[in-house]
Design an enzyme around this catalytic site. Sequence first.
Site, PDB file in Angstrom:
ATOM      1  N   CYS A   2       0.832  -1.203   0.000  1.00  0.00           N
ATOM      2  CA  CYS A   2       0.000   0.000   0.000  1.00  0.00           C
ATOM      3  C   CYS A   2       0.871   1.260   0.000  1.00  0.00           C
ATOM      4  CB  CYS A   2      -0.859   0.030   1.244  1.00  0.00           C
ATOM      5  SG  CYS A   2      -1.879  -1.434   1.393  1.00  0.00           S
ATOM      6  N   ARG A  27       4.269   1.075  -7.245  1.00  0.00           N
ATOM      7  CA  ARG A  27       4.302   0.002  -6.244  1.00  0.00           C
ATOM      8  C   ARG A  27       3.250  -1.059  -6.530  1.00  0.00           C
ATOM      9  NH1 ARG A  27       6.260   2.591  -1.118  1.00  0.00           N
ATOM     10  NH2 ARG A  27       4.977   1.198   0.089  1.00  0.00           N
ATOM     11  N   TRP A  76      -3.032  -2.306  -1.797  1.00  0.00           N
ATOM     12  CA  TRP A  76      -2.641  -3.607  -2.345  1.00  0.00           C
ATOM     13  C   TRP A  76      -3.321  -4.600  -1.413  1.00  0.00           C
ATOM     14  CZ3 TRP A  76      -0.241  -6.071  -6.283  1.00  0.00           C
ATOM     15  CH2 TRP A  76       0.195  -7.364  -6.065  1.00  0.00           C
ATOM     16  N   ASN A 102      -0.855   0.828   6.093  1.00  0.00           N
ATOM     17  CA  ASN A 102      -0.055  -0.148   5.356  1.00  0.00           C
ATOM     18  C   ASN A 102       0.467  -1.131   6.389  1.00  0.00           C
ATOM     19  OD1 ASN A 102       1.658  -1.554   3.662  1.00  0.00           O
ATOM     20  ND2 ASN A 102       3.270  -0.013   3.730  1.00  0.00           N
ATOM     21  N   GLY A 103       0.274  -2.440   6.152  1.00  0.00           N
ATOM     22  CA  GLY A 103       0.706  -3.444   7.126  1.00  0.00           C
ATOM     23  C   GLY A 103      -0.424  -4.417   7.382  1.00  0.00           C
ATOM     24  N   GLU A 484      16.235 -23.234  -9.042  1.00  0.00           N
ATOM     25  CA  GLU A 484      15.872 -21.820  -9.006  1.00  0.00           C
ATOM     26  C   GLU A 484      17.071 -20.926  -9.324  1.00  0.00           C
ATOM     27  OE1 GLU A 484      13.277 -20.300  -9.178  1.00  0.00           O
ATOM     28  OE2 GLU A 484      13.608 -18.280  -8.417  1.00  0.00           O
ATOM     29  N   LYS A 488      17.122 -18.289 -12.409  1.00  0.00           N
ATOM     30  CA  LYS A 488      17.376 -16.854 -12.198  1.00  0.00           C
ATOM     31  C   LYS A 488      18.478 -16.385 -13.131  1.00  0.00           C
ATOM     32  CE  LYS A 488      14.681 -15.427 -10.597  1.00  0.00           C
ATOM     33  NZ  LYS A 488      13.596 -16.268 -10.209  1.00  0.00           N
ATOM     34  N   GLU A 491      17.386 -16.532 -16.978  1.00  0.00           N
ATOM     35  CA  GLU A 491      16.337 -15.629 -17.462  1.00  0.00           C
ATOM     36  C   GLU A 491      16.791 -14.179 -17.551  1.00  0.00           C
ATOM     37  OE1 GLU A 491      12.567 -15.194 -15.301  1.00  0.00           O
ATOM     38  OE2 GLU A 491      13.594 -15.642 -13.439  1.00  0.00           O
ATOM     39  N   HIS A 507      26.045 -40.008 -14.877  1.00  0.00           N
ATOM     40  CA  HIS A 507      25.179 -40.734 -15.819  1.00  0.00           C
ATOM     41  C   HIS A 507      25.062 -39.991 -17.146  1.00  0.00           C
ATOM     42  CE1 HIS A 507      24.218 -43.631 -12.756  1.00  0.00           C
ATOM     43  NE2 HIS A 507      23.962 -42.631 -11.920  1.00  0.00           N
ATOM     44  N   LYS A 607       5.769 -10.803 -17.110  1.00  0.00           N
ATOM     45  CA  LYS A 607       5.597 -11.039 -15.669  1.00  0.00           C
ATOM     46  C   LYS A 607       4.513 -12.065 -15.414  1.00  0.00           C
ATOM     47  CE  LYS A 607       6.344 -10.391 -11.324  1.00  0.00           C
ATOM     48  NZ  LYS A 607       7.512 -11.155 -10.841  1.00  0.00           N
TER      49      LYS A 607
HETATM   50  O1  M6R Z   1       2.734 -15.951 -11.396  1.00  0.00           O
HETATM   51  P1  M6R Z   1       3.254 -17.351 -11.320  1.00  0.00           P
HETATM   52  O2  M6R Z   1       3.937 -17.665 -10.034  1.00  0.00           O
HETATM   53  O3  M6R Z   1       2.201 -18.382 -11.643  1.00  0.00           O
HETATM   54  O4  M6R Z   1       4.346 -17.434 -12.475  1.00  0.00           O
HETATM   55  C1  M6R Z   1       4.989 -18.638 -12.768  1.00  0.00           C
HETATM   56  C2  M6R Z   1       6.215 -18.391 -13.623  1.00  0.00           C
HETATM   57  O5  M6R Z   1       5.853 -17.802 -14.830  1.00  0.00           O
HETATM   58  C3  M6R Z   1       7.250 -17.509 -12.912  1.00  0.00           C
HETATM   59  O6  M6R Z   1       7.638 -18.056 -11.685  1.00  0.00           O
HETATM   60  C4  M6R Z   1       8.505 -17.320 -13.795  1.00  0.00           C
HETATM   61  O7  M6R Z   1       9.168 -18.531 -13.925  1.00  0.00           O
HETATM   62  C5  M6R Z   1       9.392 -16.232 -13.196  1.00  0.00           C
HETATM   63  N1  M6R Z   1       9.691 -15.245 -14.174  1.00  0.00           N
HETATM   64  C6  M6R Z   1      10.713 -16.724 -12.708  1.00  0.00           C
HETATM   65  O8  M6R Z   1      11.487 -15.685 -12.201  1.00  0.00           O
END
Ligand code: M6R
Length: 612
Positions: A2, A27, A76, A102-103, A484, A488, A491, A507, A607
């Site tokens: 928020c 935000r 939010w 906010n909180g 992960e 990261k 991407e 293997h 996103k």
């Molecule tokens: O909004 P979601 O968590 O469902 O999104 C899933 C993936 O698209 C998301 O985690 C994507 O892999 C990210 N960009 C990774 O950083």
Amino acid sequence: MCGIVGFIGQEQAAPILLDGLARLEYRGYDSAGVAVVSPRHEIQVKKSKGRLQVLSDMIHGGADVEGCIGIGHTRWATHGAPSDLNSHPHMSEGGKFAVIHNGIIENYVEIKEFLIGQGVTFRSETDTEVVAQLLEFYYNECHDFFESVGRVLRRIEGAYALGILCADCPDRIIAARKDAPLLLGYGEGCSFLASDVTAIIRHTRSVAYMEDGEVAVLTTAGIQVYNALGDPIEKERHHIDWEVSAAEKGGYPHFMLKEIFEQPQALRRAIMPRLRADRVYLEDMKLTAEKIRSFTRIFIVACGSSYHVGVIGKYNLEHLTRRSVEVVLASEFRYADPIVDENSLVIVISQSGETLDTMAALREAKKCGAYILSIVNVVGSSIARESDDVLYTWAGPEIAVATTKAYSTQLAVLDMVGLAFGEVLGTVSEDEYAEVVRELRALPEKMETVLKSCEDIQKYAAQYFNHNSVFFIGRNLDYALGLEGSLKLKEISYIHSEAYASGELKHGTISLIENGTLVIALGTYGALFDKAMSNVVEVKARGAEVLALTTESHRAEMEKTVASVLSVPDTARMLQPSLGVVPLQLFAYYVALQRGCDIDKPRNLAKSVTVE
Ligand code: M6R
């Protein structure tokens, strides 16, 4: 998260509040509102769901709302879906108080029940409304604005940045802070309040940051701040010389970095309201103990990083519940003819709550009669709405495409689900339960320690950014963590990178290791540390350059074999990836920075993936 703004001065407040809220739009928010005290000493509240423009059009850019003192808010949603009624400011029943917040007020249910017992009628589903109603309740007893605020602050628990108007005191705004950002702005014949300097930088660059427990009284003559004991104090003022555009990222060069650094605070919001004394309480979950006992199959379904949370969840939930847990990519689940029925639980994880593949998998599982428990960040999103049960992560808006704080909060919430289920099923030992709860509490602080080691990570990023291919290796939870870390890196830096379970190397994959190949070796899983070391030796023998990540207790041992070592504090076994992921996020960030990539908006990615 928020956004908050407040103004008292000689000019019409509403246009200034709207302008401040517009500066906070970055935000993320789902509704907006303002409250202004009129010259007739009445509080006027104007608010609406949706974009700020809707509110601005409704009040003609603020021209319609008369008065020189007011508060504004972009919401939010956390408690209650985005709606006109749930938007802030919230008024007390008798119209004496308006509040923005906010909180999260953790004990709002208990206070709400108390006030309902006193005959108070609530209009919204929010935790914030209890603050407005409680203020009026105390004010009716003591007839003193400041005293009423003090009584409320002693009664509420949780996190708050509050801005409060009282119709009987049209010459002041009162503000209070605990565990949520709030700053004060000093102007000529006027004073400001804001959650973020962006909101007021056009009017003043002289600010003071409120500390936890402090209360401020803002008037046209200045601002008086009181400490937690109620004693008046002098605040140190700071001059802001940022460019406005930089301030929108809170001074960080990228949203991703800002969000990485917001993780301890996001974790506090996700964890603390769900812990009381030494127990986990998932009061926002409807699942009964009987229903939990009835599940014969448990699935975790998600995409991307949310799926990686699920991979860790599989290890942890199976350990805590002694039930078999299948983790499935949402895009595979929907076409795999999964064996799902009325005795199945499907845990759906999604930051956005709008990912199409995840949504489709949810619908498929629902058709088969499964119970859907979702872990979602965006309140009121499609996945949240279509689930039988939702646990929100309360990470706040995540703007960078690469998820960081949403991942961390999803993980913490899923771990708490494991603990709660383990307790119901009697499959988790008291000792382990107590240890994990203790370490969950300590997690935000330990993560802050990790964030302080940022310079070391920068150094390694500068050393390795030129590699074109990277392998992440690890066993068990470290393998899941590697998935992960690898995503990261690829991407945002566009470096080819793969994660492998170390035991699989021999293997096939080990044939790719040659002189100078970069291997990121994860050795944070204590029980298999020796095995992790054997794999490090194997890849080194084939010429790999190794960057290792381990725990503080294993650092010295790792340094005997590897020159480049990062470490994180020790924590409970199952929480170790929650700390381990932070150096990997930072490594990816600094590598991408060195390579000049568009970090917040990597090529080809969105996103929220709302197409198949
Ligand atoms: O909004 P979601 O968590 O469902 O999104 C899933 C993936 O698209 C998301 O985690 C994507 O892999 C990210 N960009 C990774 O950083």
